[in-house]
Design a protein around this motif. Structure first.
Motif, PDB file in Angstrom:
ATOM      1  N   ILE A 128       0.864  -1.177   0.000  1.00  0.00           N
ATOM      2  CA  ILE A 128       0.000   0.000   0.000  1.00  0.00           C
ATOM      3  C   ILE A 128       0.904   1.232   0.000  1.00  0.00           C
ATOM      4  CG2 ILE A 128      -1.731   1.304   1.272  1.00  0.00           C
ATOM      5  CD1 ILE A 128      -2.803  -1.260   0.074  1.00  0.00           C
ATOM      6  N   THR A 129       0.744   2.042  -1.050  1.00  0.00           N
ATOM      7  CA  THR A 129       1.548   3.260  -1.185  1.00  0.00           C
ATOM      8  C   THR A 129       0.619   4.447  -1.402  1.00  0.00           C
ATOM      9  OG1 THR A 129       1.767   3.147  -3.579  1.00  0.00           O
ATOM     10  CG2 THR A 129       3.336   1.840  -2.284  1.00  0.00           C
ATOM     11  N   SER A 130       1.232   5.621  -1.601  1.00  0.00           N
ATOM     12  CA  SER A 130       0.433   6.833  -1.833  1.00  0.00           C
ATOM     13  C   SER A 130      -0.223   6.824  -3.204  1.00  0.00           C
ATOM     14  CB  SER A 130       1.316   8.072  -1.687  1.00  0.00           C
ATOM     15  OG  SER A 130       2.390   8.024  -2.612  1.00  0.00           O
ATOM     16  N   THR A 131       0.180   5.884  -4.071  1.00  0.00           N
ATOM     17  CA  THR A 131      -0.444   5.790  -5.396  1.00  0.00           C
ATOM     18  C   THR A 131      -1.517   4.707  -5.455  1.00  0.00           C
ATOM     19  OG1 THR A 131       1.259   4.237  -6.165  1.00  0.00           O
ATOM     20  CG2 THR A 131       1.681   6.586  -6.481  1.00  0.00           C
ATOM     21  N   SER A 132      -1.712   3.970  -4.344  1.00  0.00           N
ATOM     22  CA  SER A 132      -2.768   2.951  -4.325  1.00  0.00           C
ATOM     23  C   SER A 132      -4.137   3.627  -4.378  1.00  0.00           C
ATOM     24  CB  SER A 132      -2.663   2.100  -3.053  1.00  0.00           C
ATOM     25  OG  SER A 132      -1.418   1.434  -2.989  1.00  0.00           O
ATOM     26  N   GLU A 133      -5.165   2.846  -4.707  1.00  0.00           N
ATOM     27  CA  GLU A 133      -6.508   3.405  -4.801  1.00  0.00           C
ATOM     28  C   GLU A 133      -6.897   4.074  -3.479  1.00  0.00           C
ATOM     29  OE1 GLU A 133      -9.515   1.198  -7.282  1.00  0.00           O
ATOM     30  OE2 GLU A 133      -8.112  -0.449  -6.837  1.00  0.00           O
ATOM     31  N   LEU A 134      -7.651   5.145  -3.596  1.00  0.00           N
ATOM     32  CA  LEU A 134      -7.993   5.980  -2.449  1.00  0.00           C
ATOM     33  C   LEU A 134      -9.409   5.695  -1.975  1.00  0.00           C
ATOM     34  CD1 LEU A 134      -7.381   8.404  -0.544  1.00  0.00           C
ATOM     35  CD2 LEU A 134      -8.367   9.879  -2.335  1.00  0.00           C
ATOM     36  N   ASN A 135      -9.548   5.540  -0.665  1.00  0.00           N
ATOM     37  CA  ASN A 135     -10.860   5.459  -0.039  1.00  0.00           C
ATOM     38  C   ASN A 135     -11.255   6.884   0.357  1.00  0.00           C
ATOM     39  OD1 ASN A 135     -13.104   5.126   1.524  1.00  0.00           O
ATOM     40  ND2 ASN A 135     -12.208   3.590   2.877  1.00  0.00           N
ATOM     41  N   LYS A 147     -13.660   8.022   1.956  1.00  0.00           N
ATOM     42  CA  LYS A 147     -14.300   8.216   3.256  1.00  0.00           C
ATOM     43  C   LYS A 147     -13.318   8.584   4.352  1.00  0.00           C
ATOM     44  CE  LYS A 147     -18.424   5.389   2.683  1.00  0.00           C
ATOM     45  NZ  LYS A 147     -19.221   4.273   3.222  1.00  0.00           N
ATOM     46  N   ASP A 148     -12.189   7.892   4.406  1.00  0.00           N
ATOM     47  CA  ASP A 148     -11.257   8.134   5.513  1.00  0.00           C
ATOM     48  C   ASP A 148      -9.833   8.422   5.053  1.00  0.00           C
ATOM     49  OD1 ASP A 148     -10.415   5.686   4.659  1.00  0.00           O
ATOM     50  OD2 ASP A 148     -10.755   4.630   6.555  1.00  0.00           O
ATOM     51  N   GLY A 149      -9.621   8.446   3.726  1.00  0.00           N
ATOM     52  CA  GLY A 149      -8.301   8.764   3.215  1.00  0.00           C
ATOM     53  C   GLY A 149      -7.338   7.597   3.199  1.00  0.00           C
ATOM     54  N   SER A 150      -7.790   6.414   3.562  1.00  0.00           N
ATOM     55  CA  SER A 150      -6.906   5.252   3.528  1.00  0.00           C
ATOM     56  C   SER A 150      -6.748   4.774   2.085  1.00  0.00           C
ATOM     57  CB  SER A 150      -7.468   4.130   4.393  1.00  0.00           C
ATOM     58  OG  SER A 150      -8.709   3.679   3.873  1.00  0.00           O
ATOM     59  N   ARG A 151      -5.705   3.983   1.861  1.00  0.00           N
ATOM     60  CA  ARG A 151      -5.431   3.414   0.531  1.00  0.00           C
ATOM     61  C   ARG A 151      -5.714   1.922   0.561  1.00  0.00           C
ATOM     62  NH1 ARG A 151      -4.302   7.449  -3.419  1.00  0.00           N
ATOM     63  NH2 ARG A 151      -3.638   9.293  -2.220  1.00  0.00           N
ATOM     64  N   PHE A 152      -6.041   1.344  -0.616  1.00  0.00           N
ATOM     65  CA  PHE A 152      -6.379  -0.079  -0.644  1.00  0.00           C
ATOM     66  C   PHE A 152      -5.958  -0.694  -1.969  1.00  0.00           C
ATOM     67  CE2 PHE A 152      -9.955   2.160  -2.445  1.00  0.00           C
ATOM     68  CZ  PHE A 152     -10.370   1.366  -3.499  1.00  0.00           C
ATOM     69  N   GLN A 153      -5.965  -2.065  -1.975  1.00  0.00           N
ATOM     70  CA  GLN A 153      -5.661  -2.826  -3.182  1.00  0.00           C
ATOM     71  C   GLN A 153      -6.616  -4.008  -3.253  1.00  0.00           C
ATOM     72  OE1 GLN A 153      -1.577  -4.013  -3.609  1.00  0.00           O
ATOM     73  NE2 GLN A 153      -1.963  -5.229  -5.440  1.00  0.00           N
ATOM     74  N   ARG A 154      -7.062  -4.317  -4.515  1.00  0.00           N
ATOM     75  CA  ARG A 154      -8.008  -5.406  -4.718  1.00  0.00           C
ATOM     76  C   ARG A 154      -7.325  -6.616  -5.327  1.00  0.00           C
ATOM     77  NH1 ARG A 154     -12.174  -1.123  -6.449  1.00  0.00           N
ATOM     78  NH2 ARG A 154     -10.834  -0.899  -8.246  1.00  0.00           N
ATOM     79  N   PHE A 155      -7.885  -7.817  -4.972  1.00  0.00           N
ATOM     80  CA  PHE A 155      -7.468  -9.078  -5.574  1.00  0.00           C
ATOM     81  C   PHE A 155      -8.712  -9.856  -5.955  1.00  0.00           C
ATOM     82  CE2 PHE A 155      -4.153  -7.828  -2.673  1.00  0.00           C
ATOM     83  CZ  PHE A 155      -2.968  -8.083  -3.358  1.00  0.00           C
ATOM     84  N   THR A 156      -8.590 -10.707  -6.988  1.00  0.00           N
ATOM     85  CA  THR A 156      -9.699 -11.593  -7.352  1.00  0.00           C
ATOM     86  C   THR A 156      -9.382 -13.013  -6.912  1.00  0.00           C
ATOM     87  OG1 THR A 156      -8.766 -11.992  -9.563  1.00  0.00           O
ATOM     88  CG2 THR A 156     -10.355 -10.191  -9.321  1.00  0.00           C
ATOM     89  N   LEU A 157     -10.429 -13.746  -6.466  1.00  0.00           N
ATOM     90  CA  LEU A 157     -10.296 -15.145  -6.076  1.00  0.00           C
ATOM     91  C   LEU A 157     -11.391 -15.955  -6.733  1.00  0.00           C
ATOM     92  CD1 LEU A 157     -10.069 -13.261  -3.227  1.00  0.00           C
ATOM     93  CD2 LEU A 157      -9.321 -15.458  -2.343  1.00  0.00           C
ATOM     94  N   SER A 158     -11.047 -17.130  -7.217  1.00  0.00           N
ATOM     95  CA  SER A 158     -12.035 -18.085  -7.711  1.00  0.00           C
ATOM     96  C   SER A 158     -12.234 -19.129  -6.623  1.00  0.00           C
ATOM     97  CB  SER A 158     -11.558 -18.748  -9.015  1.00  0.00           C
ATOM     98  OG  SER A 158     -11.484 -17.796 -10.055  1.00  0.00           O
ATOM     99  N   LEU A 159     -13.468 -19.200  -6.096  1.00  0.00           N
ATOM    100  CA  LEU A 159     -13.751 -20.080  -4.956  1.00  0.00           C
ATOM    101  C   LEU A 159     -14.877 -21.031  -5.294  1.00  0.00           C
ATOM    102  CD1 LEU A 159     -13.598 -17.374  -2.153  1.00  0.00           C
ATOM    103  CD2 LEU A 159     -11.799 -18.993  -2.793  1.00  0.00           C
ATOM    104  N   GLU A 160     -14.808 -22.248  -4.701  1.00  0.00           N
ATOM    105  CA  GLU A 160     -15.786 -23.286  -4.973  1.00  0.00           C
ATOM    106  C   GLU A 160     -16.848 -23.338  -3.875  1.00  0.00           C
ATOM    107  OE1 GLU A 160     -15.887 -25.098  -7.704  1.00  0.00           O
ATOM    108  OE2 GLU A 160     -14.085 -24.110  -8.481  1.00  0.00           O
ATOM    109  N   GLU A 161     -18.049 -23.718  -4.271  1.00  0.00           N
ATOM    110  CA  GLU A 161     -19.143 -23.870  -3.319  1.00  0.00           C
ATOM    111  C   GLU A 161     -18.783 -24.895  -2.235  1.00  0.00           C
ATOM    112  OE1 GLU A 161     -23.806 -25.388  -3.237  1.00  0.00           O
ATOM    113  OE2 GLU A 161     -22.774 -25.030  -5.161  1.00  0.00           O
ATOM    114  N   GLY A 162     -19.104 -24.578  -0.994  1.00  0.00           N
ATOM    115  CA  GLY A 162     -18.843 -25.489   0.118  1.00  0.00           C
ATOM    116  C   GLY A 162     -17.492 -25.304   0.757  1.00  0.00           C
ATOM    117  N   ALA A 163     -16.594 -24.514   0.123  1.00  0.00           N
ATOM    118  CA  ALA A 163     -15.273 -24.310   0.708  1.00  0.00           C
ATOM    119  C   ALA A 163     -15.352 -23.352   1.886  1.00  0.00           C
ATOM    120  CB  ALA A 163     -14.305 -23.766  -0.350  1.00  0.00           C
ATOM    121  N   LEU A 164     -14.522 -23.610   2.878  1.00  0.00           N
ATOM    122  CA  LEU A 164     -14.350 -22.686   3.990  1.00  0.00           C
ATOM    123  C   LEU A 164     -13.008 -22.006   3.790  1.00  0.00           C
ATOM    124  CD1 LEU A 164     -15.546 -24.833   7.003  1.00  0.00           C
ATOM    125  CD2 LEU A 164     -16.673 -22.842   6.051  1.00  0.00           C
TER     126      LEU A 164
END
Length: 472
Positions: free
Chosen positions: A60-67, A69-86
């Motif tokens: 997380i840097t100053s160029t990461s996506e900006l929230n 609401k509170d000025g925090s920065r964030f990063q997204r990831f995608t996951l492929s998940l199967e039904e029934g998995a915990l």
């Protein structure tokens, strides 16, 4: 059949759920709003993919996506998940951050956020059972607008118990959902067993049901919010239910079933013959326990019930005999002492109010009445003044020549007096009948020989006393 979620795998790496969700993830925390989530679907395809079982590094840097609401920065990831998995995902590294998981409809499913329990020194983690196969979005966010740094997202898969039957001993991992999980457990041999349920997600609660109406429940006996049932179980088929105490929230838990570690490795006996000078151990679980013994000749009998788990209580019954004791021994231990005629007797061992459970020990000893030490004869209107040693009992012979009503007093300013009078079918006891901590027995006595016992209520007390007999 067990009422269990149809789960087979858990993507996990241990860690306490801590942190504070970024403002756009929990709109009620911050008044300002920014439509970041509405843009998520369009940008998901460009987000890095996170594969369960592999590590993914980021920063997380100053160029990461900006929230907004509170000025925090964030990063997204995608996951492929199967039904029934915990799935359980953990965030580690220098970043003080949080994790949030969304489904394909941008609904928040799980988060590591809990402002009341946030601990920046602990790793953030989340857990979720997946109801439908598909692509999901994981958001890694800084705790606040000052949170920056590298991080690692880690995951792994672990097997969960899917069987409806548990052996003794065994270990099981499960996931609570709905009304809880039920298991069949078979006990092959009578003995002391222990079942523990532990969870960092829910307030654990156990119910054990078995033969002859047996039922035990427990909430927090294992400490914190964990449950434990420890009891003496007879052979048979039991049903074990593992659930949450007050709600239906889901969560990971473990079960441990094993024989209980017994003191000194001694076998437990919850009934049968009580043998003098042979201590036995038993387990009290709420139901009174009975033991028997037989005297071939008159004897003074002492029986102790000792336990560090509950307030011990003893009752003794026989021909024209019923005596009981609560705290006659040290602390909450029970001690019965009584001169008894030859015959058969039944001893009942339980707790004072029927509450509690745990290990106890019974010790019994006897001395023939003709071998009891005597402090002499106590005569009418001739008081005896003496000193009682710690733990001692002073015995006096009382000879009644004429039938009538008599009063026996034991008086002391130095200890809590306790008085006993036995003989000719009389088994009389008194603690504080003479006022204060003094004792008094007042009764009609027929001609014959009696034995008066002067002692302290507690086994460690001592001091001077006066013992006196009057005809009323």
């Amino acid at each position: 059949m067990a009422n269990r979620a149809s789960t087979v795998t858990l993507a996990a790496l241990g860690g306490a759920a801590v942190g504070l969700v970024a403002g756009w993830q929990l709109p009620d925390l911050v008044p300002t709003t920014t439509p970041i989530i509405e843009e998520a679907a369009a940008e998901t395809a460009a987000s890095p993919a996170l594969t369960v079982g592999e590590r993914q590094r980021g920063e997380i840097t100053s160029t990461s996506e900006l929230n907004g609401k509170d000025g925090s920065r964030f990063q997204r990831f995608t996951l492929s998940l199967e039904e029934g998995a915990l799935i359980e995902i953990e965030l580690d590294g220098p970043l003080q951050g949080t994790l949030s998981l969304y489904d394909g409809e941008e609904n928040l499913l799980a988060s590591s956020a809990d402002p009341a329990y946030y601990d920046p020194s602990a790793a953030a983690s989340l857990r979720r059972r997946i109801d439908q196969s598909g692509d999901y979005m994981l958001v890694v966010s800084g705790y606040d607008k000052h949170s920056y740094g590298p991080f690692t997202v880690t995951s792994r898969e672990m097997e969960l118990t899917t069987s409806d039957t548990l052996e003794m001993p065994s270990h099981a991992d499960g996931w609570l959902q709905g009304d809880g999980d039920t298991f069949d457990v078979t006990i092959d041999e009578s003995g002391l067993y222990q079942i523990e349920m532990r969870s960092s997600d829910v307030d654990a609660y156990l119910v054990l049901e078995g033969p002859n109406g047996y039922r035990r429940e427990d909430d927090d006996s294992a400490g914190n919010l964990d449950a434990r049932i420890a009891d003496f179980l007879e052979p048979g088929d039991y049903r074990l239910t593992a659930r949450a105490a007050y709600d239906h929230d889901g969560g990971l838990y473990t079960l441990e079933l094993a024989p209980h570690a017994q003191a000194d490795g001694a076998a437990l006996r919850n009934s049968g013959e009580l043998t003098f000078d042979e201590p036995l151990q038993g387990w009290f679980s709420g139901e009174a326990l009975s033991y028997e013994f037989t005297l071939e000749s008159p004897a003074a009998v002492t029986i102790d019930m000792l336990s560090s788990d509950f307030d011990a209580y003893l009752e003794l019954q026989g021909d024209n005999v019923f005596v009981s004791d609560d705290d006659g021994g040290d602390e909450l231990n029970a001690r019965l002492y009584s001169p008894l005629e030859a015959g058969s007797y039944r001893l009942t061992a339980r707790s004072h109010a029927g509450n509690g459970s745990g290990l106890f020990e019974l010790r019994a000893s006897s001395i023939p009445l003709d071998e009891l030490p005597s402090n002499g004869q106590l005569e009418v209107d001739s008081p005896v003044r003496a000193r009682l040693d710690p733990g001692a009992r002073d015995y006096y012979e009382v000879v009644v020549e004429e039938a009538g009503r008599y009063r026996l007093d034991l008086l002391s300013d130095e200890f809590d007096a306790y008085l006993e009078l036995d003989g000719n079918g009389q088994y009389l006891r008194d603690d504080d009948g003479a006022g204060g901590l003094n004792s008094r027995i007042s009764s009609h006595l027929e001609p014959g020989s009696y034995r008066a016992t002067a002692r302290a209520y507690g086994s460690s007390e001592s001091g001077n006393y006066t013992l006196q007999l009057y005809r009323e």
